[in-house]
Write an enzyme that holds these catalytic residues in place. Structure first.
Site, mmCIF file in Angstrom:
data_model
loop_
_atom_site.group_PDB
_atom_site.id
_atom_site.type_symbol
_atom_site.label_atom_id
_atom_site.label_comp_id
_atom_site.label_asym_id
_atom_site.label_seq_id
_atom_site.Cartn_x
_atom_site.Cartn_y
_atom_site.Cartn_z
ATOM 1 N N GLU A 117 0.878 -1.166 0.000
ATOM 2 C CA GLU A 117 0.000 0.000 0.000
ATOM 3 C C GLU A 117 0.915 1.215 0.000
ATOM 4 O OE1 GLU A 117 -3.070 -0.464 -0.568
ATOM 5 O OE2 GLU A 117 -3.001 -2.624 -0.207
ATOM 6 N N HIS A 155 -7.345 -4.000 -0.189
ATOM 7 C CA HIS A 155 -6.515 -2.790 -0.088
ATOM 8 C C HIS A 155 -5.805 -2.671 1.264
ATOM 9 C CE1 HIS A 155 -8.262 -1.902 -3.884
ATOM 10 N NE2 HIS A 155 -9.445 -1.668 -3.382
#
Length: 208
Positions: free
Chosen positions: A16, A154
Site C-alpha cells: 500500500e 486494499h
C-alpha cells in the site's frame, strides 16, 4: 545453470502506497507478504511504515490506513531492510506486479538492500487462465475463482494472502486441465508473456 524452482514455492507480496509512482515522490506505507512452500502458506510478513510525510485523505479512505496509525511506525528503510531478509532466495509474485516491483526496487535501494529473485505478475497470468472473468482485478478474480476472501481488500497482508490463494488456484487448474503434475515458476513467467490467444497452445505444449 540456475536450478528450476516450483511455481508453488514463492513469496507473494503487496504494497500500500501514498500514490502511483516513487518517481514522483510517492512512498510505501505498508508491506504484506506470505511465504508459500509447496502450495502451503508457511510464514507471513506485515508492517506499516512511516513515509515521513502526511498521507492524503483519499489514501486514508482507500486503504483504511490513517496518519494516526503511521505516526509511531518505523521508517520505510528500516522496514524494508527487515523485508529483504524475508524474501531472500525466493521468487516473487504480485498482482499487477509492475506497480509493486517499482516500489520494491525503489524502497530496497533506499535501504541499501537488493534481491536476486524473479518477479511474476499474477494479473497477467490470470488473463490467460481465466479468460472468461469479467475483469482481472483481484476482488473480481477472488469471486470468479472461488478463492476465500480474507480480511479487507486494499490492506497489504490480506491482498497478498488472497493473491497467493489465486496463484495456487491457477496452478491447480493447469495441473488438472492439462495433466501437468509439476508446474515451474519459469513456465508461468513465460505464460504471462504469451498472447492470450495462444495460452491454451502453450499450456498444451507443456504436457507433451
Amino acid at each position: 545453470m540456475q536450478k528450476r524452482t516450483l511455481a508453488d514455492s514463492v513469496v507473494v507480496l503487496d504494497f500500500e502506497t501514498t500514490g502511483l509512482s516513487p518517481q514522483y515522490g510517492d512512498r510505501a506505507i505498508e508491506i504484506g507478504a506470505v511465504l508459500v512452500e509447496e502450495g502451503r502458506i508457511v510464514d507471513r510478513f506485515q508492517k506499516l511504515m512511516n513515509p515521513g510525510f502526511r498521507i492524503s485523505s483519499f489514501i486514508e479512505a482507500y486503504t483504511g490506513i490513517t496518519n494516526e496509525m503511521l505516526k509511531g511506525e518505523a521508517c520505510c528503510e528500516e522496514v524494508m531492510a527487515q523485508f529483504s531478509e524475508f524474501i531472500a532466495g525466493h521468487n516473487i509474485v504480485a498482482h499487477n506486479a509492475s506497480f509493486d516491483k517499482r516500489f520494491l526496487d525503489f524502497e530496497l535501494k533506499r535501504a541499501n538492500r537488493s534481491y536476486e529473485g524473479v518477479c511474476c505478475c499474477s494479473l497477467l497470468v490470470s488473463r490467460r487462465i481465466y479468460q472468461d472473468s469479467p475483469n482481472h482485478k483481484l476482488q473480481t478474480l477472488v469471486s470468479h475463482a472461488g478463492v476465500p476472501t480474507i480480511g479487507s481488500f486494499h490492506r497489504a497482508l490480506a491482498d497478498a494472502e488472497m493473491t497467493a490463494h489465486l496463484w495456487l488456484a491457477m496452478i491447480d487448474r493447469i495441473r488438472k486441465q492439462y495433466g501437468i503434475p509439476t508446474v515451474f515458476f519459469d513456465q508461468l513467467s513465460e505464460l504471462s508473456r504469451v498472447d492470450k490467444l495462444y495460452a491454451h497452445r502453450y499450456l498444451t505444449s507443456l504436457a507433451d
